[in-house]
Motif scaffolding. Structure first.
Motif, PDB file in Angstrom:
ATOM      1  N   GLU A 155       0.680  -1.043   0.167  1.00 41.46           N
ATOM      2  CA  GLU A 155       0.021   0.093  -0.180  1.00 41.46           C
ATOM      3  C   GLU A 155       1.526   1.068   0.575  1.00 41.46           C
ATOM      4  OE1 GLU A 155      -3.913   0.774   2.017  1.00 41.46           O
ATOM      5  OE2 GLU A 155      -2.685   1.754   3.535  1.00 41.46           O
ATOM      6  N   ILE A 156       0.786   1.992  -0.947  1.00 42.79           N
ATOM      7  CA  ILE A 156       1.430   4.002  -0.925  1.00 42.79           C
ATOM      8  C   ILE A 156       0.442   4.747  -0.355  1.00 42.79           C
ATOM      9  CG2 ILE A 156       1.840   5.097  -2.328  1.00 42.79           C
ATOM     10  CD1 ILE A 156       2.150   3.322  -4.997  1.00 42.79           C
ATOM     11  N   SER A 157       0.863   4.843   1.150  1.00 40.88           N
ATOM     12  CA  SER A 157       0.444   6.273   1.774  1.00 40.88           C
ATOM     13  C   SER A 157       0.771   7.488   1.872  1.00 40.88           C
ATOM     14  CB  SER A 157       0.219   5.140   3.056  1.00 40.88           C
ATOM     15  OG  SER A 157       1.247   5.176   3.387  1.00 40.88           O
ATOM     16  N   GLY A 158       0.263   8.138   1.920  1.00 39.03           N
ATOM     17  CA  GLY A 158       1.062   9.539   2.397  1.00 39.03           C
ATOM     18  C   GLY A 158      -0.193  10.167   2.556  1.00 39.03           C
ATOM     19  N   LEU A 159       0.162  11.880   3.162  1.00 37.33           N
ATOM     20  CA  LEU A 159      -0.907  12.908   3.628  1.00 37.33           C
ATOM     21  C   LEU A 159      -0.203  14.018   1.699  1.00 37.33           C
ATOM     22  CD1 LEU A 159       1.004  13.275   6.085  1.00 37.33           C
ATOM     23  CD2 LEU A 159      -0.627  12.635   6.025  1.00 37.33           C
ATOM     24  N   ALA A 160      -1.821  14.879   1.950  1.00 41.77           N
ATOM     25  CA  ALA A 160      -1.650  15.839   1.071  1.00 41.77           C
ATOM     26  C   ALA A 160      -2.692  16.886   1.627  1.00 41.77           C
ATOM     27  CB  ALA A 160      -2.942  15.699  -0.010  1.00 41.77           C
ATOM     28  N   TRP A 161      -1.883  18.521   1.339  1.00 47.04           N
ATOM     29  CA  TRP A 161      -2.941  19.626   2.118  1.00 47.04           C
ATOM     30  C   TRP A 161      -2.522  20.768   0.697  1.00 47.04           C
ATOM     31  CZ3 TRP A 161       1.665  17.065   3.303  1.00 47.04           C
ATOM     32  CH2 TRP A 161       3.371  17.817   3.009  1.00 47.04           C
ATOM     33  N   SER A 162      -3.591  21.966   1.812  1.00 44.03           N
ATOM     34  CA  SER A 162      -3.562  22.953   1.341  1.00 44.03           C
ATOM     35  C   SER A 162      -3.732  24.020   1.570  1.00 44.03           C
ATOM     36  CB  SER A 162      -4.683  22.829  -0.246  1.00 44.03           C
ATOM     37  OG  SER A 162      -4.790  23.932  -0.751  1.00 44.03           O
ATOM     38  N   GLY A 163      -3.699  25.461   1.357  1.00 43.95           N
ATOM     39  CA  GLY A 163      -3.990  26.405   2.298  1.00 43.95           C
ATOM     40  C   GLY A 163      -5.042  26.836   1.103  1.00 43.95           C
ATOM     41  N   LYS A 164      -5.455  26.741   0.246  1.00 44.33           N
ATOM     42  CA  LYS A 164      -6.842  26.826  -0.370  1.00 44.33           C
ATOM     43  C   LYS A 164      -8.158  26.475  -0.191  1.00 44.33           C
ATOM     44  CE  LYS A 164      -4.048  29.346  -3.561  1.00 44.33           C
ATOM     45  NZ  LYS A 164      -4.429  30.356  -5.215  1.00 44.33           N
ATOM     46  N   GLY A 165      -7.808  25.250   0.520  1.00 43.52           N
ATOM     47  CA  GLY A 165      -9.059  25.037   1.152  1.00 43.52           C
ATOM     48  C   GLY A 165      -8.948  23.254   1.352  1.00 43.52           C
ATOM     49  N   ARG A 166     -10.447  22.367   0.765  1.00 44.37           N
ATOM     50  CA  ARG A 166      -9.722  21.007   0.773  1.00 44.37           C
ATOM     51  C   ARG A 166      -9.318  20.713  -0.487  1.00 44.37           C
ATOM     52  NH1 ARG A 166     -14.760  21.993   2.586  1.00 44.37           N
ATOM     53  NH2 ARG A 166     -15.780  21.206   4.448  1.00 44.37           N
ATOM     54  N   ILE A 167      -8.916  19.139   0.036  1.00 44.78           N
ATOM     55  CA  ILE A 167      -7.911  18.089  -1.015  1.00 44.78           C
ATOM     56  C   ILE A 167      -9.066  17.479  -1.978  1.00 44.78           C
ATOM     57  CG2 ILE A 167      -6.115  15.970  -1.309  1.00 44.78           C
ATOM     58  CD1 ILE A 167      -4.986  18.811  -0.767  1.00 44.78           C
ATOM     59  N   ARG A 168      -8.991  17.742  -2.983  1.00 45.00           N
ATOM     60  CA  ARG A 168      -9.909  17.307  -4.844  1.00 45.00           C
ATOM     61  C   ARG A 168      -9.893  16.398  -4.788  1.00 45.00           C
ATOM     62  NH1 ARG A 168     -11.405  20.496  -9.317  1.00 45.00           N
ATOM     63  NH2 ARG A 168     -10.058  19.599 -10.076  1.00 45.00           N
ATOM     64  N   GLN A 169      -8.493  15.515  -5.383  1.00 45.47           N
ATOM     65  CA  GLN A 169      -7.982  14.784  -5.206  1.00 45.47           C
ATOM     66  C   GLN A 169      -6.287  14.604  -5.208  1.00 45.47           C
ATOM     67  OE1 GLN A 169      -8.768  13.507  -9.466  1.00 45.47           O
ATOM     68  NE2 GLN A 169      -7.031  14.818 -10.063  1.00 45.47           N
ATOM     69  N   VAL A 170      -5.842  12.666  -5.324  1.00 41.96           N
ATOM     70  CA  VAL A 170      -4.728  12.422  -5.242  1.00 41.96           C
ATOM     71  C   VAL A 170      -4.676  11.577  -6.112  1.00 41.96           C
ATOM     72  CG1 VAL A 170      -2.428  12.019  -3.738  1.00 41.96           C
ATOM     73  CG2 VAL A 170      -3.798  13.388  -3.081  1.00 41.96           C
ATOM     74  N   GLU A 171      -3.210  11.275  -7.120  1.00 42.88           N
ATOM     75  CA  GLU A 171      -2.949  10.637  -8.062  1.00 42.88           C
ATOM     76  C   GLU A 171      -1.466   9.989  -7.582  1.00 42.88           C
ATOM     77  OE1 GLU A 171      -4.545  12.243 -12.128  1.00 42.88           O
ATOM     78  OE2 GLU A 171      -3.728  13.672 -10.501  1.00 42.88           O
ATOM     79  N   VAL A 172      -1.601   8.412  -7.626  1.00 36.69           N
ATOM     80  CA  VAL A 172       0.118   7.986  -7.669  1.00 36.69           C
ATOM     81  C   VAL A 172       0.713   7.694  -9.165  1.00 36.69           C
ATOM     82  CG1 VAL A 172      -0.546   7.766  -5.012  1.00 36.69           C
ATOM     83  CG2 VAL A 172      -1.249   6.048  -6.475  1.00 36.69           C
ATOM     84  N   SER A 173       2.051   7.620  -8.428  1.00 37.64           N
ATOM     85  CA  SER A 173       2.598   6.698  -9.977  1.00 37.64           C
ATOM     86  C   SER A 173       3.805   6.253  -9.373  1.00 37.64           C
ATOM     87  CB  SER A 173       3.142   8.096 -10.925  1.00 37.64           C
ATOM     88  OG  SER A 173       3.821   7.748 -11.632  1.00 37.64           O
ATOM     89  N   ALA A 174       4.139   4.731 -10.101  1.00 40.70           N
ATOM     90  CA  ALA A 174       5.064   4.010  -9.713  1.00 40.70           C
ATOM     91  C   ALA A 174       5.845   4.221 -10.715  1.00 40.70           C
ATOM     92  CB  ALA A 174       4.697   2.820  -9.401  1.00 40.70           C
ATOM     93  N   ASP A 175       5.546   5.043 -11.906  1.00 44.32           N
ATOM     94  CA  ASP A 175       6.566   5.045 -12.934  1.00 44.32           C
ATOM     95  C   ASP A 175       7.573   6.620 -13.522  1.00 44.32           C
ATOM     96  OD1 ASP A 175       4.508   6.393 -14.077  1.00 44.32           O
ATOM     97  OD2 ASP A 175       4.092   4.464 -15.334  1.00 44.32           O
ATOM     98  N   GLY A 176       7.373   6.948 -12.305  1.00 44.93           N
ATOM     99  CA  GLY A 176       7.857   8.532 -12.828  1.00 44.93           C
ATOM    100  C   GLY A 176       6.926   9.413 -13.061  1.00 44.93           C
ATOM    101  N   GLY A 177       5.864   9.919 -12.809  1.00 40.78           N
ATOM    102  CA  GLY A 177       5.029   9.992 -13.615  1.00 40.78           C
ATOM    103  C   GLY A 177       4.081  10.248 -14.716  1.00 40.78           C
ATOM    104  N   LYS A 178       4.993   8.633 -16.045  1.00 45.54           N
ATOM    105  CA  LYS A 178       4.556   8.722 -17.235  1.00 45.54           C
ATOM    106  C   LYS A 178       3.259   8.493 -17.145  1.00 45.54           C
ATOM    107  CE  LYS A 178       9.456   6.639 -18.116  1.00 45.54           C
ATOM    108  NZ  LYS A 178       9.818   5.855 -18.513  1.00 45.54           N
ATOM    109  N   SER A 179       2.147   7.343 -15.956  1.00 46.13           N
ATOM    110  CA  SER A 179       0.570   6.798 -15.419  1.00 46.13           C
ATOM    111  C   SER A 179       0.673   7.164 -14.558  1.00 46.13           C
ATOM    112  CB  SER A 179       1.127   5.605 -15.979  1.00 46.13           C
ATOM    113  OG  SER A 179       1.750   4.256 -15.427  1.00 46.13           O
ATOM    114  N   TRP A 180      -0.608   7.902 -14.260  1.00 47.45           N
ATOM    115  CA  TRP A 180      -1.228   8.061 -12.507  1.00 47.45           C
ATOM    116  C   TRP A 180      -2.366   7.198 -12.599  1.00 47.45           C
ATOM    117  CZ3 TRP A 180       1.533  11.143  -9.666  1.00 47.45           C
ATOM    118  CH2 TRP A 180       2.566  12.072 -10.306  1.00 47.45           C
ATOM    119  N   ALA A 181      -2.703   6.739 -11.348  1.00 45.24           N
ATOM    120  CA  ALA A 181      -3.785   6.235 -10.879  1.00 45.24           C
ATOM    121  C   ALA A 181      -4.357   6.862  -9.359  1.00 45.24           C
ATOM    122  CB  ALA A 181      -3.078   4.809 -10.071  1.00 45.24           C
ATOM    123  N   PRO A 182      -6.134   6.570  -9.647  1.00 45.30           N
ATOM    124  CA  PRO A 182      -5.844   7.925  -8.433  1.00 45.30           C
ATOM    125  C   PRO A 182      -5.892   6.975  -7.025  1.00 45.30           C
ATOM    126  CG  PRO A 182      -7.652   6.545  -9.752  1.00 45.30           C
ATOM    127  CD  PRO A 182      -7.026   6.651 -10.193  1.00 45.30           C
TER     128      PRO A 182
END
Length: 151
Positions: free
Chosen positions: A47-74
């Motif tokens: 399981e990939i896990s982590g934290l996200a934040w923003s001073g402009k409001g709620r986090i709408r989505q986070v995507e993860v990549s295991a190939d250096g940003g070539k592809s992303w998954a929600p």
């Protein structure tokens, strides 16, 4: 106009201009597991896990990549998802035992998307360490050891 406010909380732009006394926190995420100091025990499901934040409001989505940003998954966001608060995320990952580069990218409710390192550097250069919100990358080697890498 103290030393810390002018030297650390000022964003120097590539055109030589500066934004002084910048306090808003921009959208950011970071993978906390796996990460440096935590070794994977061998190929398999993680399981990939982590934290996200923003001073402009709620986090709408986070995507993860295991190939250096070539592809992303929600990634799944863990409740509660509150404005201007840290939000936990997680995503399933099948590691094949080979090298991988893990990244996370957050988007907040204002539409702001966490920039890549190259996007951040193109806008602000190398001097913006106090407001550095670019995507962080962890390289996983064949031994399962994580280390910081610029991707």
């Amino acid at each position: 106009m103290s030393k810390d406010e002018t030297s650390k909380y000022t964003i120097l732009l590539k055109d030589g201009k500066a934004w002084q006394f910048v306090l808003p926190i921009e959208v950011k995420s970071v993978i906390t597991r796996p990460s440096p100091g935590l070794t994977l025990k061998g190929p398999g499901f993680y399981e990939i896990s982590g934290l996200a934040w923003s001073g402009k409001g709620r986090i709408r989505q986070v995507e993860v990549s295991a190939d250096g940003g070539k592809s992303w998954a929600p990634a799944a966001l863990q409740d509660p998802v509150l404005p201007k608060a840290v939000t936990r995320f997680r995503a399933a990952w099948q590691w094949n035992g080979g090298p991988a580069v893990l990244q996370s990218r957050a988007t907040d409710e204002s539409g702001m998307v966490q920039p890549s390192r190259s996007q951040f550097m193109a806008e602000r250069g190398t001097r913006g360490v106090y407001h550095y919100n670019a995507i962080a990358s962890w390289r996983i080697d064949e031994k399962g050891e994580a280390s910081n890498v610029y991707a």
